[in-house]
Motif scaffolding. Sequence first.
Motif, PDB file in Angstrom:
ATOM      1  N   LEU A  67      48.569  30.277  39.571  1.00 31.70           N
ATOM      2  CA  LEU A  67      49.401  29.963  38.414  1.00 31.70           C
ATOM      3  C   LEU A  67      48.923  30.731  37.185  1.00 31.70           C
ATOM      4  O   LEU A  67      49.734  31.293  36.432  1.00 31.70           O
ATOM      5  N   ASN A  68      47.618  30.803  36.992  1.00 32.95           N
ATOM      6  CA  ASN A  68      47.087  31.532  35.848  1.00 32.95           C
ATOM      7  C   ASN A  68      47.357  33.029  35.955  1.00 32.95           C
ATOM      8  O   ASN A  68      47.610  33.700  34.946  1.00 32.95           O
ATOM      9  N   GLU A  69      47.311  33.572  37.168  1.00 31.53           N
ATOM     10  CA  GLU A  69      47.668  34.980  37.361  1.00 31.53           C
ATOM     11  C   GLU A  69      49.114  35.239  36.949  1.00 31.53           C
ATOM     12  O   GLU A  69      49.415  36.234  36.271  1.00 31.53           O
ATOM     13  N   LEU A  70      49.996  34.349  37.347  1.00 32.24           N
ATOM     14  CA  LEU A  70      51.410  34.513  37.017  1.00 32.24           C
ATOM     15  C   LEU A  70      51.650  34.349  35.523  1.00 32.24           C
ATOM     16  O   LEU A  70      52.477  35.069  34.937  1.00 32.24           O
ATOM     17  N   ARG A  71      50.946  33.441  34.887  1.00 31.27           N
ATOM     18  CA  ARG A  71      51.068  33.304  33.437  1.00 31.27           C
ATOM     19  C   ARG A  71      50.621  34.582  32.739  1.00 31.27           C
ATOM     20  O   ARG A  71      51.233  35.015  31.748  1.00 31.27           O
ATOM     21  N   ALA A  72      49.560  35.188  33.254  1.00 30.50           N
ATOM     22  CA  ALA A  72      49.089  36.447  32.668  1.00 30.50           C
ATOM     23  C   ALA A  72      50.135  37.547  32.846  1.00 30.50           C
ATOM     24  O   ALA A  72      50.372  38.355  31.929  1.00 30.50           O
ATOM     25  N   GLU A  73      50.765  37.598  34.017  1.00 29.29           N
ATOM     26  CA  GLU A  73      51.816  38.591  34.248  1.00 29.29           C
ATOM     27  C   GLU A  73      52.974  38.410  33.277  1.00 29.29           C
ATOM     28  O   GLU A  73      53.610  39.394  32.864  1.00 29.29           O
TER      29      GLU A  73
END
Length: 290
Positions: free
Chosen positions: A218-224
């Motif tokens: 989820l944090n990776e996707l938020r960063a994207e």
Amino acid sequence: MNWTLSVGMVPTGDLPELARAAEAAGWDAISVPDSVFFPEQVSADYPYSGDGKRMWAAETEMPDPLVTIAALAAVTERIRFRVSVLKVPIREPLLLAKQIATLAVLTGERLELGVGLSWMPEEFRFTGTDMRTRGARTDEAIAILRAICPGGGPQWAEFHGKHYDFDRLMVSPAPERPLPILVGGHTEPALRRAARLADGWISANLPATELPAVIARLNELRAEEGRTEGPFSVCVSPVGVSDAAGFDDLAAAGATDVWLNPWRFQGHAATDRETRLESVRRFAAEIIRR
């Protein structure tokens, strides 16, 4: 860590007293589930159990979450309320926005809306809605809710999408603060929707050992999406946590909110009114106040 009392499957008449007890004990919020009806025959597996079967009988009480929250807000003063999760694509979004805006005002802006897609084909068929477009229509519904409840009270709004379309209009009353919207679900599309559109994410019955990897994704996707700044709630309903140290581990993994039934945490599969009340108070004393 914030603590949310999940009140799914509690007898409807017991909810006001339970809400008052949770507020007095120090819980932060109450979550109310959404289930419109129980089909006698269901053509899909329930996604949150090991065998695909529902974990409750058809006659289990599941009151309407928006009506329920209005009633509980009337007998409390501080505690917040969350819908976990409202099945948005089986509802017309402009009418839903009217209900949500009114409820946000009546609760003193103690409302947070969790949204989900619904997994059951019969819910779409019996409400005359399209399951195939549920994801795209939910995205548009979130945008409509944002337009109707942006903060600052009633505002002129319009929306022109593929599935929903309306010209300038005003819904009143409307909250002074933007409505917090959280997205539920474990699939990649659900995580992407939360990262792209929401103020938080809600899990459902995931083993605690699996949650750190899901939160990391989820944090990776938020960063994207370029959305790592600002508040974002990571709400977990962990399976397999047995003590305070387990909750500490979840906090270290990035969880900000725990949602649970304390009586089940304490080993009570089915309880009476007094046992539920005692569980709410005991969990607050032993875990929350720690």
